[in-house]
Motif scaffolding. Structure first.
Motif, PDB file in Angstrom:
ATOM      1  N   MET A  21       8.980  54.948  87.401  1.00 23.32           N
ATOM      2  CA  MET A  21       9.926  56.050  87.251  1.00 23.32           C
ATOM      3  C   MET A  21      11.137  55.607  86.434  1.00 23.32           C
ATOM      4  N   LEU A  22      11.583  54.369  86.661  1.00 16.26           N
ATOM      5  CA  LEU A  22      12.738  53.864  85.921  1.00 16.26           C
ATOM      6  C   LEU A  22      12.428  53.840  84.424  1.00 16.26           C
ATOM      7  N   GLN A  23      11.203  53.411  84.078  1.00 15.64           N
ATOM      8  CA  GLN A  23      10.855  53.349  82.661  1.00 15.64           C
ATOM      9  C   GLN A  23      10.734  54.743  82.063  1.00 15.64           C
ATOM     10  N   VAL A  24      10.247  55.707  82.873  1.00 14.50           N
ATOM     11  CA  VAL A  24      10.212  57.088  82.371  1.00 14.50           C
ATOM     12  C   VAL A  24      11.639  57.555  82.085  1.00 14.50           C
ATOM     13  N   LEU A  25      12.550  57.247  83.014  1.00 17.77           N
ATOM     14  CA  LEU A  25      13.942  57.656  82.814  1.00 17.77           C
ATOM     15  C   LEU A  25      14.522  57.023  81.547  1.00 17.77           C
ATOM     16  N   LEU A  26      14.239  55.735  81.361  1.00 16.15           N
ATOM     17  CA  LEU A  26      14.754  55.056  80.166  1.00 16.15           C
ATOM     18  C   LEU A  26      14.166  55.676  78.902  1.00 16.15           C
ATOM     19  N   ALA A  27      12.870  56.043  78.962  1.00 16.49           N
ATOM     20  CA  ALA A  27      12.229  56.630  77.790  1.00 16.49           C
ATOM     21  C   ALA A  27      12.808  57.999  77.464  1.00 16.49           C
ATOM     22  N   LEU A  28      13.412  58.625  78.475  1.00 14.40           N
ATOM     23  CA  LEU A  28      14.005  59.937  78.223  1.00 14.40           C
ATOM     24  C   LEU A  28      15.369  59.819  77.550  1.00 14.40           C
ATOM     25  N   VAL A  29      15.971  58.617  77.606  1.00 17.77           N
ATOM     26  CA  VAL A  29      17.345  58.471  77.138  1.00 17.77           C
ATOM     27  C   VAL A  29      17.548  58.925  75.680  1.00 17.77           C
ATOM     28  N   PRO A  30      16.691  58.472  74.714  1.00 15.05           N
ATOM     29  CA  PRO A  30      16.963  58.906  73.336  1.00 15.05           C
ATOM     30  C   PRO A  30      16.955  60.421  73.176  1.00 15.05           C
ATOM     31  N   GLY A  31      15.979  61.079  73.796  1.00 19.87           N
ATOM     32  CA  GLY A  31      15.904  62.533  73.683  1.00 19.87           C
ATOM     33  C   GLY A  31      17.112  63.211  74.301  1.00 19.87           C
ATOM     34  N   VAL A  32      17.522  62.731  75.476  1.00 19.95           N
ATOM     35  CA  VAL A  32      18.672  63.338  76.143  1.00 19.95           C
ATOM     36  C   VAL A  32      19.926  63.096  75.311  1.00 19.95           C
ATOM     37  N   ALA A  33      20.031  61.894  74.717  1.00 16.53           N
ATOM     38  CA  ALA A  33      21.192  61.612  73.870  1.00 16.53           C
ATOM     39  C   ALA A  33      21.215  62.560  72.675  1.00 16.53           C
ATOM     40  N   ALA A  34      20.044  62.791  72.075  1.00 15.62           N
ATOM     41  CA  ALA A  34      19.989  63.713  70.936  1.00 15.62           C
ATOM     42  C   ALA A  34      20.404  65.116  71.353  1.00 15.62           C
ATOM     43  N   THR A  36      22.402  65.878  73.819  1.00 16.70           N
ATOM     44  CA  THR A  36      23.833  65.884  74.079  1.00 16.70           C
ATOM     45  C   THR A  36      24.605  65.972  72.764  1.00 16.70           C
ATOM     46  N   TRP A  37      24.142  65.225  71.776  1.00 14.44           N
ATOM     47  CA  TRP A  37      24.801  65.258  70.470  1.00 14.44           C
ATOM     48  C   TRP A  37      24.742  66.670  69.879  1.00 14.44           C
ATOM     49  N   LEU A  38      23.600  67.356  70.095  1.00 13.91           N
ATOM     50  CA  LEU A  38      23.434  68.681  69.501  1.00 13.91           C
ATOM     51  C   LEU A  38      24.152  69.772  70.276  1.00 13.91           C
ATOM     52  N   PHE A  39      24.034  69.703  71.606  1.00 16.30           N
ATOM     53  CA  PHE A  39      24.462  70.852  72.413  1.00 16.30           C
ATOM     54  C   PHE A  39      25.683  70.569  73.275  1.00 16.30           C
ATOM     55  N   GLY A  40      26.224  69.368  73.176  1.00 15.10           N
ATOM     56  CA  GLY A  40      27.474  69.093  73.868  1.00 15.10           C
ATOM     57  C   GLY A  40      27.276  68.602  75.287  1.00 15.10           C
ATOM     58  N   TRP A  41      28.387  68.554  75.999  1.00 14.71           N
ATOM     59  CA  TRP A  41      28.438  67.916  77.312  1.00 14.71           C
ATOM     60  C   TRP A  41      27.653  68.657  78.373  1.00 14.71           C
ATOM     61  N   GLY A  42      27.363  69.935  78.117  1.00 17.09           N
ATOM     62  CA  GLY A  42      26.657  70.722  79.125  1.00 17.09           C
ATOM     63  C   GLY A  42      25.361  70.046  79.571  1.00 17.09           C
ATOM     64  N   VAL A  43      24.685  69.396  78.621  1.00 15.61           N
ATOM     65  CA  VAL A  43      23.420  68.727  78.942  1.00 15.61           C
ATOM     66  C   VAL A  43      23.648  67.654  80.006  1.00 15.61           C
ATOM     67  N   LEU A  44      24.676  66.830  79.774  1.00 13.69           N
ATOM     68  CA  LEU A  44      24.939  65.729  80.715  1.00 13.69           C
ATOM     69  C   LEU A  44      25.439  66.251  82.051  1.00 13.69           C
ATOM     70  N   TRP A 218      13.109  62.409  68.866  1.00 16.58           N
ATOM     71  CA  TRP A 218      13.530  61.355  69.801  1.00 16.58           C
ATOM     72  C   TRP A 218      12.726  61.373  71.083  1.00 16.58           C
ATOM     73  N   PHE A 219      12.272  62.553  71.493  1.00 15.34           N
ATOM     74  CA  PHE A 219      11.368  62.563  72.649  1.00 15.34           C
ATOM     75  C   PHE A 219      10.039  61.910  72.275  1.00 15.34           C
ATOM     76  N   PHE A 220       9.636  62.093  71.014  1.00 12.23           N
ATOM     77  CA  PHE A 220       8.415  61.447  70.543  1.00 12.23           C
ATOM     78  C   PHE A 220       8.562  59.934  70.611  1.00 12.23           C
ATOM     79  N   VAL A 221       9.732  59.414  70.190  1.00 10.19           N
ATOM     80  CA  VAL A 221       9.977  57.977  70.261  1.00 10.19           C
ATOM     81  C   VAL A 221       9.894  57.505  71.717  1.00 10.19           C
ATOM     82  N   GLY A 222      10.530  58.260  72.613  1.00 12.63           N
ATOM     83  CA  GLY A 222      10.452  57.901  74.035  1.00 12.63           C
ATOM     84  C   GLY A 222       9.016  57.910  74.525  1.00 12.63           C
ATOM     85  N   GLY A 223       8.236  58.902  74.058  1.00 13.32           N
ATOM     86  CA  GLY A 223       6.840  58.991  74.466  1.00 13.32           C
ATOM     87  C   GLY A 223       6.035  57.792  73.973  1.00 13.32           C
TER      88      GLY A 223
END
Lengths: 346, 235
Positions: A21-34, A36-44, A218-223
């Motif tokens: 599960m930890l590795q899944v969470l880490l793999a999600l980081v790039p996509g979530v960061a992207a 956040t960059w696009l849609f602002g703080w609401g995502v976080l 970025w989700f593809f990279v995480g995948g």
């Protein structure tokens, strides 16, 4: 002479739920960061709020069931559910809807069926669908990506939007929100416009929705990271994306003026996220290899069908839930033949 | 013919221990389909109860005349006749409610709860027993329908007994409650999936209450070493 005898399995990695599960969470980081960059703080804010509620709900239900809450929370599965849920919902979603959706996902879909490993449906997607059916308006108003936003929202503005439900001072609600590319495409098609006309709008990037393409990338990279770490196998993602691309390609080839290209289907909405992170949920997906191929391909085909003729903007959640309920049957029909046993009485 | 049962037990079975909706899970089609508001649930429950009492009474009266080989068609004919009567009555006096419930009134014919009681009880018991059983089972079913309708209505649109005037006339308009105009209900509660979810929760609640009651009784029995009511211990 002393020799340490190590018994099998000779796995190099610790095969533990929490590490996976930890590795899944880490793999999600790039996509979530992207995102956040696009849609602002609401995502976080959504991710944090959903995680908090998920852990609290998990602990409360386990206490009611008379079980120890510690191990179930430390396995991080509630966090994965919370994060997947939080990035599926709009970054403007009022806080109480996030709370409701996560409660539904954890309490009803996951724990009432027996907790991790027993739930027939993907909890994050069930929570998302619960909200989408119940509150369609709130669930379909997205923020524009930051390069299109006339009024980018800061941390305070995002928090106000989520917790008070008020847009920034002096702005009407409509000035802040925008439809998702899939939604915009569908509306324009319904109005009778052709793809060429629709693509004139600044909403579109090279192939998909502007900005959304990067989220998908970025989700593809995480995948890929998940594949590399062997947390998932290639069968479900490849079959699902192939199913989607074949269906989309077929209709696009027949009539490119009323059907968006396969690349658009791939890069707008949650197709990539769904293929690598949602459809591959080890609890609710098929486990036989042939079953996984069927499972994935059917999800991809269903995504196209629901996106094109269904009533809701995106289809990943519906397609995944539909195939979740079919997974046990597929699995039964695709049991591999045991070596040494015949086909007839296997 | 089976031995007559005390009325108290008939009512306890119908309302709780053998509730047709929560325990036998019969009659789920109308239960799931029409309980979008408490008013609809109540209307459907009353119609079903009327048919159930009348059909139970009739079947009990003719139970010695009907040969067992043809009993099921005869039961269905009796039930269909009464459903027609109820339907026409509703059309005449509660036309708006009839419009809301629509197809589900004629479908009472196929409600397995009614033919279930005819086969399992009315065809084997005296007239008074059959009538009381029909009444008890009917009230139990109606209560579940109304309660489920109320829950779904409250969660879905934030009202209770909305449009009660359709059934009870203008005077009942005051019966309609509303949480407030700002309440945003979860639409799913009114849609079909909501019916399944809420029915499941109701059944869970009933099982929980039964379990608690049983445990309390066993504790009390252990303390005073009084004999345990066999019905409770077995349930």
């Amino acid at each position: 002479m002393s020799a340490t005898i190590i018994s099998s399995p000779h796995g190099a990695r610790a095969n533990r739920v929490d590490l996976i599960m930890l590795q899944v969470l880490l793999a999600l980081v790039p996509g979530v960061a992207a995102m956040t960059w696009l849609f602002g703080w609401g995502v976080l804010i959504n991710v944090a709020l959903a995680s908090l509620v998920a852990v609290a709900a998990e602990a409360a239900v386990l206490k009611l069931r008379g079980r120890a809450a510690g191990p179930a929370i430390r396995d991080l599965s509630a966090f994965v559910t919370a994060v997947l849920f939080a990035i599926a919902v709009p970054p403007t979603l009022p806080w109480w809807l996030t709370v409701l959706g996560v409660l539904f996902a954890i309490v009803i879909v996951k724990q009432l069926y027996g907790g991790l490993g027993y739930n027939p449906f993907n909890p994050a997607m069930a929570g998302y669908v619960f909200l989408l059916i119940s509150y369609p308006v709130a669930m379909t108003s997205w923020l524009p990506p930051q390069m299109l936003a006339e009024h980018a929202l800061g941390l305070v503005d995002s928090a106000r939007l989520i917790f008070v439900g008020a847009p920034p001072v002096g702005l009407p609600w409509d000035a802040v929100t925008m439809a998702t590319p899939l939604d915009a495409m569908r509306q324009a098609l319904d109005e009778g416009q052709t793809i060429a006309e629709i693509r004139q709008s600044p909403l579109w990037g090279e192939v998909g929705g502007r900005g959304w393409e990067w989220v998908a990338f970025w989700f593809f990279v995480g995948g890929l990271a998940l594949l590399w770490r062997r947390i998932i196998t290639w069968h479900i993602p490849v079959a699902m994306l192939a199913g989607l691309l074949v269906m989309a390609g077929l209709f696009w080839w027949v009539d490119p003026q009323t059907h968006p290209s396969p690349a658009f289907h791939l890069l707008s909405g949650g197709a990539v996220l769904g293929a690598f992170f949602i459809a591959t949920d080890p609890v609710t997906a098929c486990t036989t290899r042939r079953g996984q191929l069927i499972f994935g391909a059917a999800i991809g085909a269903l995504v196209f069908v629901i996106r094109t003729w269904g009533g809701y903007p995106d289809a990943i959640a519906f397609a995944v839930l539909l195939m979740n309920i079919a997974a046990p049957t597929i699995e039964q029909l695709t049991q591999p033949r045991v070596f040494g046993h015949g086909r007839s009485n296997g | 013919m089976s031995a007559p049962k005390p009325y108290r037990q008939l009512f306890r079975d119908g309302l709780w221990a053998n509730n047709q909706a929560l325990v036998a899970l019969l009659g789920l089609c109308p239960l799931l389909a029409v309980t979008t508001t408490a008013t609809n649930g109540l209307g459907m429950g009353l119609a079903t109860m009327a048919v159930l009492v009348l059909s139970n009474a009739t079947i009990s009266l003719i139970r010695n005349l009907v040969r067992p080989e043809v009993r099921l068609p005869v039961f269905v004919l009796v039930i269909a006749s009464f459903v027609t009567i109820v339907e026409l009555t509703m059309k005449a006096y509660f036309f708006e409610l009839y419009n809301v419930l629509g197809l589900f009134i004629p479908l009472i014919v196929t409600n397995c709860l009614i033919i279930g009681r005819a086969e399992a009880f009315a065809s084997k018991h005296r007239l008074d027993q059959a009538v009381v059983d029909g009444l008890a089972m009917g009230v139990g079913f109606m209560l579940v329908l109304t309660f489920l309708g109320g829950l779904r209505e409250l969660a879905g649109q934030g009202t209770l007994f909305y449009q009660a005037d359709l059934m009870f006339g203008e005077a009942a308009r005051a019966l309609s409650l509303s949480v407030g105009p700002d309440f945003q209900g979860a639409l799913i509660a009114i849609l079909p999936p909501g019916a399944f979810i809420f029915l499941g929760l109701l059944i869970a609640l009933k099982n929980l209450l039964d379990k608690r009651a049983k445990r309390r009784q066993l504790e009390r029995a252990a303390k005073t070493s009084a004999p345990v009511d066999p019905a409770v211990a077995a349930g």
